[in-house]
Design an enzyme around this catalytic site. Sequence first.
Site, PDB file in Angstrom:
ATOM      1  N   HIS A  11      24.421 -22.772  -3.892  1.00  0.00           N
ATOM      2  CA  HIS A  11      24.098 -21.350  -3.791  1.00  0.00           C
ATOM      3  C   HIS A  11      24.833 -20.623  -4.908  1.00  0.00           C
ATOM      4  CE1 HIS A  11      22.746 -17.601  -2.278  1.00  0.00           C
ATOM      5  NE2 HIS A  11      23.951 -17.171  -1.953  1.00  0.00           N
TER       6      HIS A  11
ATOM      7  N   ASP B 256      26.671 -10.773  -3.831  1.00  0.00           N
ATOM      8  CA  ASP B 256      25.523 -11.676  -3.692  1.00  0.00           C
ATOM      9  C   ASP B 256      24.263 -10.857  -3.464  1.00  0.00           C
ATOM     10  OD1 ASP B 256      23.788 -13.751  -3.230  1.00  0.00           O
ATOM     11  OD2 ASP B 256      24.996 -14.718  -1.686  1.00  0.00           O
TER      12      ASP B 256
END
Length: 772
Positions: free
Chosen positions: A400, A427
């Site tokens: 990720h 994020d």
Amino acid sequence: MGNCCSTFRAVFKPNEGSGGGIPLMPVRGGSTRRPDSLPKPPAAVVPSPPSPGDVPDAGVAPEVASVKEVDVLLAENGDAHRTRHYELMDREKEPRLVVRRGQPFAVSVTLSRPYNPDIDAISFVFTVEDAEKPSYGQGTLVAVPLLAKGAESGAAWNAVLDSSADDILRIQITPAADAIVGKWKMDIDTKLKNDGAVSYSYKDPFYILYNPWCRQDQVFLEGEELLQEYVLNDTGLIWRGSYNRLRPCVWKYAQFEKEILDCALYLVSKIGGVRPSECGDPVRVCRAISAAVNSPDDNGAVMGNWSNDYGGGTPPTKWIGSMKILQQFYKNKKPVKYGQCWVFAGVLTTVCRALGLPARTVTTYSAAHDTQNSLTVDYFVDDKGEIMEEMNSDSIWNFHVWTEVWMERPDLMPGDGAHYGGWQAVDSTPQELSDNMYRCGPAPVVAVKQGEVLRPYDSAYVFAEVNADKVFWRYSGPTQPLKLIRKDMLGIGQNISTKAVGRFQREDITNTYKYPEKSVEERAAMLKALRQSESLFSRYYLNEDFNDIHFNFELRDDIVIGSPFSVVVVMKNRSNQQDYTVTVLLRVDTVLYTGHVKDGVKKEKVERLIKAGAVEEVRIDVSYEDYYKHLVDQCAFNIACLATVHDTNYEYFAQDDFRVRKPDIKIKLEGEPVQGQEMSAVATLKNPLPIPVKKGQFLIEGPGIAKTQKIKLSQNIAPGEEASVNFKFTPKYDGRATIAAKFSSKELDDVDGFLNFMVEPKKEVNGTGNAA
């Protein structure tokens, strides 16, 4: 009284108390929205300036020294503020000034007559362009009197007369170190002391950015090498792949290219909804753009898609950088299709660097997606060794990617001896809601490491991504109790990676997020996080394993796509007296990088007697013909083993990630690159597949390439053969540069390569026409 009023309403006194004693009222001519401003006199009634050397008649009042011309000295300020590479500064038509706050920039002002500090007063009025009702209190309207050199006030903004020659003034203007980031308008008011004023409006807005070179700025970052990398470098590497086969992929951030800065400001204000008065706060801005880069809440820049069906858009693996994405979004004001985590992170890093925020893209391998804030990721396995997707709300992504942004956190008081400034995790991948929007961060990385999961914003979620424990349960039916068959405290949050400073290599930053696994500090941080999250889970499930049989995967980790591979499970009986019979179910599935199983490729079920002290193995051979029809984007596989030891209550389950490697594009320059000179280069790819590659296409980005070059192949690439394409580019600047290339076809996709090189400065030409 004519066009110049003899009275001046001293409502705002910027230098009152600073020794100046000159009451100045910011005024503006033309179509101002301030009804109390003074009109600019028509050109026909402005007296002609005196000839040089003329001495005004003592009985004649001098005219107001009106502004005739302003030069914002683009080249000089661009070098001083490290903004010369912005397309806005460098374009031929209507260039714009881009500067950084907290640092002086120079302007040259030409007056209608020579400046006389004894009788003339000059004031600059700066207004945020997007402010509906500019006000001094909110910092969207600022009046700055011109002061003599050495007479600088303690005010946040300053304007100082650097030098003067007749009617030309050179002035140094310093915006506040916490000034609003965005587009500003500039007016210059001139007046005779104790008399009326006229106003000059500079025709173009200018841009003020964050300034990590300024010690007083909240985003100050010490170290020129770090600033070159995290603010000025327009090309980077983003790591993908799996924890045991890390794959660096080039990404063109392109933060200086056409429309990128304007798009970044649009995302902050129009999509992110940040009020102009808040645009100087990097915490507020980063939280807003973490939502604005994705599309679910607000029709932001990028639409996510993890379905493996990318009709109507561009597959995430085909993007080579942020430029085309942001330019397309800014033009159409609609989300660009499609992105996945590295695309969201790459675009977010571009937006941050464009605004002047130090930012870097970070990859975590085996990243947990903990939907229940339990700090565990629970998997349920059936009797076929398959993960039961319908029961799993949590997942573990092969990798990720998010962004880190450097800033101080004055909104957070120090706690437990920790200072929360520094790198903040932000994020923009839309995974979970935070305050009713798909966003995450900024979360202080130091808080994540300490287990301070309550520190805003979203520290608990980031902590789980890198620290959660993986737990596997055997599901035998709705009426049977779940059976714990495996727990893994070490597998989550591995090889946390970013591009090294000044080098196209990997820097491991795992230790900034977590203490060494199983260390006293790591367990203390986990227990602190468990207490703060009020989790119902504890460590009571950490039972002793059955240790007589040891299982181990053996897997070659450097398999090129097109080649066969083998999966071997080795079983060793550690007992010197007891024989064991073991049933082994071994399976190979393709898997999305989000951890979700896609298709079954091959499986074997065997029963083996393992004598005391002996070693047995179970093997699956997988050919290209077995797997090529099942491959998904990242060419990733999940290898799973479910083993039952007879005459015991022990079941062993393990899984591992594996991927086949794509080939690399090789790029070669023809000659030495020189600034401003056209260069030729060649990109070459070898087909590793046992089948022809048809309808291939190269995408090229590099220095001086304003629009991505698309080069289609006219012929197929036979197995084992190479294909080459030629292209040209003209570097605009000297220094370090990077060419990035992508290749795609139906048979072979998501192939990339890059070349990093130095561009020599433009050669000076002497009077004979030869290079000096």
